[in-house]
Design a protein around this motif. Structure first.
Motif, PDB file in Angstrom:
ATOM      1  N   ILE A 296      -1.435  -4.660   9.138  1.00 34.07           N
ATOM      2  CA  ILE A 296      -0.492  -3.798   8.098  1.00 34.07           C
ATOM      3  C   ILE A 296       0.884  -3.456   8.466  1.00 34.07           C
ATOM      4  O   ILE A 296       0.087  -2.940   9.938  1.00 34.07           O
TER       5      ILE A 296
ATOM      6  N   PHE B  56      -5.044   7.581   1.778  1.00 36.98           N
ATOM      7  CA  PHE B  56      -4.591   5.999   1.096  1.00 36.98           C
ATOM      8  C   PHE B  56      -4.520   6.546  -0.486  1.00 36.98           C
ATOM      9  O   PHE B  56      -5.162   7.787  -1.014  1.00 36.98           O
TER      10      PHE B  56
ATOM     11  N   TYR C 289       0.724  -0.921   0.100  1.00 36.80           N
ATOM     12  CA  TYR C 289       0.435  -0.253  -0.173  1.00 36.80           C
ATOM     13  C   TYR C 289       0.690   1.343  -0.046  1.00 36.80           C
ATOM     14  O   TYR C 289       1.857   0.993   1.183  1.00 36.80           O
TER      15      TYR C 289
ATOM     16  N   SER D 247       1.464  -6.091   3.704  1.00 39.57           N
ATOM     17  CA  SER D 247       0.656  -7.008   4.612  1.00 39.57           C
ATOM     18  C   SER D 247       0.626  -8.348   4.044  1.00 39.57           C
ATOM     19  O   SER D 247       0.979  -8.712   2.690  1.00 39.57           O
TER      20      SER D 247
ATOM     21  N   GLN E  99       0.760  11.304   3.801  1.00 40.12           N
ATOM     22  CA  GLN E  99       0.146  12.098   4.902  1.00 40.12           C
ATOM     23  C   GLN E  99       1.258  13.360   5.392  1.00 40.12           C
ATOM     24  O   GLN E  99       2.092  13.953   5.545  1.00 40.12           O
TER      25      GLN E  99
ATOM     26  N   PHE F  68       4.048  -0.994   8.534  1.00 38.67           N
ATOM     27  CA  PHE F  68       3.526   0.498   8.010  1.00 38.67           C
ATOM     28  C   PHE F  68       5.727   0.916   7.868  1.00 38.67           C
ATOM     29  O   PHE F  68       6.147   0.401   8.681  1.00 38.67           O
ATOM     30  N   GLY F  69       5.932   1.080   6.775  1.00 33.94           N
ATOM     31  CA  GLY F  69       7.503   1.583   6.785  1.00 33.94           C
ATOM     32  C   GLY F  69       7.762   3.210   7.247  1.00 33.94           C
ATOM     33  O   GLY F  69       6.688   3.588   7.702  1.00 33.94           O
ATOM     34  N   GLU F  70       8.746   3.968   7.520  1.00 38.75           N
ATOM     35  CA  GLU F  70       9.564   4.666   7.947  1.00 38.75           C
ATOM     36  C   GLU F  70       8.442   5.769   7.436  1.00 38.75           C
ATOM     37  O   GLU F  70       9.383   7.585   7.706  1.00 38.75           O
TER      38      GLU F  70
ATOM     39  N   GLN G 167      -2.453  15.104  10.209  1.00 36.70           N
ATOM     40  CA  GLN G 167      -3.143  14.748   9.703  1.00 36.70           C
ATOM     41  C   GLN G 167      -3.031  13.002   9.527  1.00 36.70           C
ATOM     42  O   GLN G 167      -1.744  13.355   9.609  1.00 36.70           O
ATOM     43  N   GLY G 168      -4.173  11.977   9.277  1.00 39.10           N
ATOM     44  CA  GLY G 168      -3.623  10.801   9.754  1.00 39.10           C
ATOM     45  C   GLY G 168      -3.556  10.428   7.920  1.00 39.10           C
ATOM     46  O   GLY G 168      -3.050  11.905   6.888  1.00 39.10           O
ATOM     47  N   PRO G 169      -2.945   9.287   7.202  1.00 40.27           N
ATOM     48  CA  PRO G 169      -2.419   8.465   6.775  1.00 40.27           C
ATOM     49  C   PRO G 169      -3.876   8.541   5.179  1.00 40.27           C
ATOM     50  O   PRO G 169      -5.021   8.291   5.684  1.00 40.27           O
TER      51      PRO G 169
ATOM     52  N   TYR H 166      -0.162   4.976   1.253  1.00 40.12           N
ATOM     53  CA  TYR H 166      -0.324   6.517   1.817  1.00 40.12           C
ATOM     54  C   TYR H 166       0.971   7.336   1.398  1.00 40.12           C
ATOM     55  O   TYR H 166       2.027   8.048   1.387  1.00 40.12           O
TER      56      TYR H 166
ATOM     57  N   ARG I 174       3.703   7.552   2.648  1.00 42.76           N
ATOM     58  CA  ARG I 174       4.046   5.799   3.573  1.00 42.76           C
ATOM     59  C   ARG I 174       3.603   4.763   2.290  1.00 42.76           C
ATOM     60  O   ARG I 174       2.602   4.865   2.271  1.00 42.76           O
TER      61      ARG I 174
END
Lengths: 111, 119
Positions: free
Chosen positions: B108, B45, B33, B95, B37, B110-112, B41-43, B35, B91
């Protein structure tokens, strides 16, 4: 996916339980409730998920009301390291793992 | 690898230039995935893949954004003719299971992220 509503911020004393509420009044029968958190600038981290029963794992407990229109994430003994933004997400099962994040709740744990 | 790896971690580019952001998912993870950000704010999609197939690109803002995962492993998000409004954290996540059926093994990760600044 159903929309969620969370308070923008909350404070909690270290060692006390942190109860983070989430409203999801338009949730449908096949939608799960997920909680993720994001510490500072790190990537979001999975915490817990549930459908209708209460759930508990090593990180937290999830309490879902009987009508499933709201839920509460409980961190039983909050520590300073739990300071983070907590996201409540509802998602249908299947169709991939696409998550729709809102703005979450900024939890600040203080001494 | 042990986790989702993204590169570069930081990228500063001039407006109008193209940029490519790379994601190396957790070994064996089927779904990948992307994303975006913004600060505070939130990530948000952007798109996702199962194996090499792009399943959903509904979140890509416009046709300057594209993504590929040709061999079902590493993915590249490309932004052409960058604009200042493209500045954000990008980001990647992965999964194991493509079905999305909730289970503790289908988390899921997430990367850095890759910080992109367009000047």
């Amino acid at each position: 996916d159903a929309k969620t509503t969370q308070p923008p911020s909350m404070d909690c004393a270290e060692g006390r339980a942190a109860n983070l509420p989430c409203n999801h009044s338009t949730i449908s029968g096949n939608e799960y409730v997920y909680w993720y958190r994001q510490i500072h600038s790190q990537g979001p981290q999975y915490i817990i998920h549930g459908l209708k029963n209460n759930e508990t794992n090593e990180m937290a407990s999830l309490i879902i009301t009987e009508d499933r229109k709201s839920s509460t994430l409980i961190l039983p003994h909050a520590t300073l390291r739990d300071t983070a933004v907590y996201y409540c997400i509802v998602r249908v099962t299947g169709g991939g793992n696409k998550l729709t994040f809102g703005t979450g709740t900024q939890l600040k744990v203080e001494l | 690898g042990a986790g989702v790896s993204q590169s570069p971690r930081y990228k500063v580019t001039k407006r109008g230039q193209d940029v490519a952001l790379r994601c190396d998912p957790i070994s064996g993870h089927v779904s990948l995935y992307w994303y975006r950000q913004a600060l505070g704010q939130g990530p948000e999609f952007l798109t996702y893949f199962n194996y090499e197939a792009q399943q959903d690109k509904s979140g890509l803002p416009n046709d300057r954004f594209s993504a590929e995962r040709p061999e079902g492993s590493i993915s590249t998000l490309t932004i052409q003719r960058t604009e200042q409004r493209d500045s954000a954290m990008y980001r990647c996540a992965s999964s194991l299971d493509p079905t999305g059926v909730p289970s503790s093994g289908n988390t899921i990760y997430f990367g850095e992220g890759s910080w992109l600044t367009v000047v």
